[in-house]
Design an enzyme around this catalytic site. Structure first.
Site, PDB file in Angstrom:
ATOM      1  N   ARG A 117      -6.772   8.589  12.969  1.00  0.00           N
ATOM      2  CA  ARG A 117      -7.795   8.216  11.993  1.00  0.00           C
ATOM      3  C   ARG A 117      -9.139   7.948  12.656  1.00  0.00           C
ATOM      4  NH1 ARG A 117      -4.602   4.098   7.802  1.00  0.00           N
ATOM      5  NH2 ARG A 117      -3.650   5.749   6.529  1.00  0.00           N
ATOM      6  N   GLU A 138      -0.475  15.763  12.118  1.00  0.00           N
ATOM      7  CA  GLU A 138       0.107  16.167  10.838  1.00  0.00           C
ATOM      8  C   GLU A 138       1.455  16.850  11.040  1.00  0.00           C
ATOM      9  OE1 GLU A 138      -0.780  15.646   7.703  1.00  0.00           O
ATOM     10  OE2 GLU A 138      -2.521  14.465   8.293  1.00  0.00           O
ATOM     11  N   GLN A 145       8.338  14.841   9.935  1.00  0.00           N
ATOM     12  CA  GLN A 145       9.731  14.395   9.948  1.00  0.00           C
ATOM     13  C   GLN A 145       9.946  13.110  10.731  1.00  0.00           C
ATOM     14  OE1 GLN A 145      11.998  17.981  11.239  1.00  0.00           O
ATOM     15  NE2 GLN A 145      13.303  17.446   9.511  1.00  0.00           N
ATOM     16  N   THR A 146       8.878  12.455  11.107  1.00  0.00           N
ATOM     17  CA  THR A 146       8.998  11.343  12.032  1.00  0.00           C
ATOM     18  C   THR A 146       8.198  10.146  11.532  1.00  0.00           C
ATOM     19  OG1 THR A 146       9.079  12.998  13.813  1.00  0.00           O
ATOM     20  CG2 THR A 146       8.821  10.707  14.474  1.00  0.00           C
ATOM     21  N   LEU A 195      11.200  14.931  17.535  1.00  0.00           N
ATOM     22  CA  LEU A 195      10.142  15.153  16.560  1.00  0.00           C
ATOM     23  C   LEU A 195      10.547  16.111  15.436  1.00  0.00           C
ATOM     24  CD1 LEU A 195       7.145  15.333  19.036  1.00  0.00           C
ATOM     25  CD2 LEU A 195       7.563  13.540  17.348  1.00  0.00           C
ATOM     26  N   GLY A 196      11.832  16.297  15.253  1.00  0.00           N
ATOM     27  CA  GLY A 196      12.271  17.144  14.152  1.00  0.00           C
ATOM     28  C   GLY A 196      12.536  18.562  14.594  1.00  0.00           C
ATOM     29  N   TYR A 248      -0.420  22.013   2.284  1.00  0.00           N
ATOM     30  CA  TYR A 248      -0.641  20.572   2.439  1.00  0.00           C
ATOM     31  C   TYR A 248      -1.303  20.267   3.780  1.00  0.00           C
ATOM     32  CZ  TYR A 248       0.065  15.628   3.201  1.00  0.00           C
ATOM     33  OH  TYR A 248      -0.151  14.313   3.491  1.00  0.00           O
ATOM     34  N   ASP A 279       0.743  13.913  -1.594  1.00  0.00           N
ATOM     35  CA  ASP A 279       2.065  13.773  -0.977  1.00  0.00           C
ATOM     36  C   ASP A 279       2.904  12.848  -1.859  1.00  0.00           C
ATOM     37  OD1 ASP A 279       1.042  11.247  -0.495  1.00  0.00           O
ATOM     38  OD2 ASP A 279       1.323  11.310   1.676  1.00  0.00           O
ATOM     39  N   CYS A 334       2.161  -5.360  -4.868  1.00  0.00           N
ATOM     40  CA  CYS A 334       0.872  -5.354  -5.556  1.00  0.00           C
ATOM     41  C   CYS A 334      -0.024  -6.519  -5.144  1.00  0.00           C
ATOM     42  CB  CYS A 334       1.085  -5.387  -7.064  1.00  0.00           C
ATOM     43  SG  CYS A 334       2.304  -4.214  -7.677  1.00  0.00           S
TER      44      CYS A 334
END
Length: 307
Positions: A35, A47, A52-53, A92-93, A132, A150, A204
């Protein structure tokens, strides 16, 4: 809005909705290193790893990957077996994602002269980059994307604005809500809302959700969503009545008890079991939750939405 799959509507004060979310996000949000960058390569790696992680595990792997292959040129020149080996060693998948990432780096070098394309359509031409991921990279690297949709975003839109569980409708609603030209901050903010405040078990109040004032689920207490089982016996329940109170006050403004009552239940009788005393108790609950203000005067009891 009527869309063929049901009805949904953004609040009339949509600018206030947008401002509240962005302000909430910019005041305090989870800090992830991707970010803090606008480098499209670094964002693409994050991304692909995140597919998957868990994010807590991705952070360490992401830093190690970029230390080893800091640019697309470095990754493109790497032995594919080394890249796949790193992927597997860090759990990592699917390993084919490492293969696709390696091929995408080669495409950037060979077809784009080492410069990433900056639109979702062009980014989707890279190996293994679906719509995506392409939109996410365009948004976070170039501030040039559409609304990201998503699971978290779907859950937020479904709960807050009663958007039907239909992918095309979610896309339309998300793009209508996103401020034009602000895809980077907006997509980060709404995904953060879904991840921090509006998870499967919502927080909330604890997360100070900025949309409580407008959220239909918060008003009704029904937090079912596409990825959350439907709560039972909502029809006729207290949750439903809470939602009707908030909806009536939002539509009509301040209302006295006997003006509000018939809008909440068809069998409202001022002096009966479902009358003024019952309505006062319901309003007391909503007042305790900070949604409604109740004023007593010589003329009677009046309810209004809190601002």
């Amino acid at each position: 809005m009527t869309d063929g799959e049901g009805e949904w509507a953004l609040p009339e004060d949509v600018d206030a909705v947008r401002d509240a979310l962005v302000s909430w996000y910019e005041t305090d949000h989870r800090e992830f290193p991707w970010r803090e960058t606008t480098d499209p390569y670094e964002i693409l790696v994050s991304e692909v790893m995140s597919q998957q992680t868990q994010l807590s595990r991705v952070e360490e792997a992401w830093a190690a990957f970029l230390e080893r292959w800091p640019t697309t040129a470095d990754l493109a020149a790497a032995d594919r077996a080394d890249v796949v080996g790193f992927w597997s060693a860090n759990s990592l998948g699917y390993n084919n994602r490492a293969t696709y990432l390696h091929e995408a780096a080669q495409q950037v070098e060979d077809d784009y002269g080492g410069e990433f394309p900056d639109t979702p359509d062009e980014l989707a031409e890279l190996m293994g980059v679906g719509p995506y991921t392409a939109n996410a990279v365009a948004s976070f690297a170039f501030d040039n994307g559409d609304a990201v949709v998503d699971t978290n975003v779907k859950r937020v839109l479904y709960r807050a604005f009663d958007v039907p569980d239909d992918d095309a409708v979610f896309e339309d609603a998300a793009n209508e809500l996103m401020p034009e030209g602000e895809s980077r901050v907006w997509n980060n903010a709404i995904m953060e809302l879904g991840g921090v405040a509006c998870g499967k078990t919502p927080k909330c109040n604890a997360a100070a959700c900025p949309w409580r004032e407008w959220c239909l689920a918060y008003a009704s207490g029904d937090f079912s969503a596409p990825d959350v089982p439907q709560q039972s016996t909502f029809e006729g329940s207290r949750r439903q009545k809470r939602g009707r109170v908030v909806g009536a006050l939002r539509e009509h403004g301040d209302l006295e008890l006997d003006e509000l009552g018939p809008r909440v239940r068809v069998d409202y009788t001022p002096d009966g079991d479902g009358g003024r005393e019952w309505l006062r108790e319901l309003l007391a609950d909503l007042e305790a939750d900070g949604l409604v203000a109740v004023a007593e005067s010589d003329d009677g009891t009046t309810a209004r939405l809190r601002k």
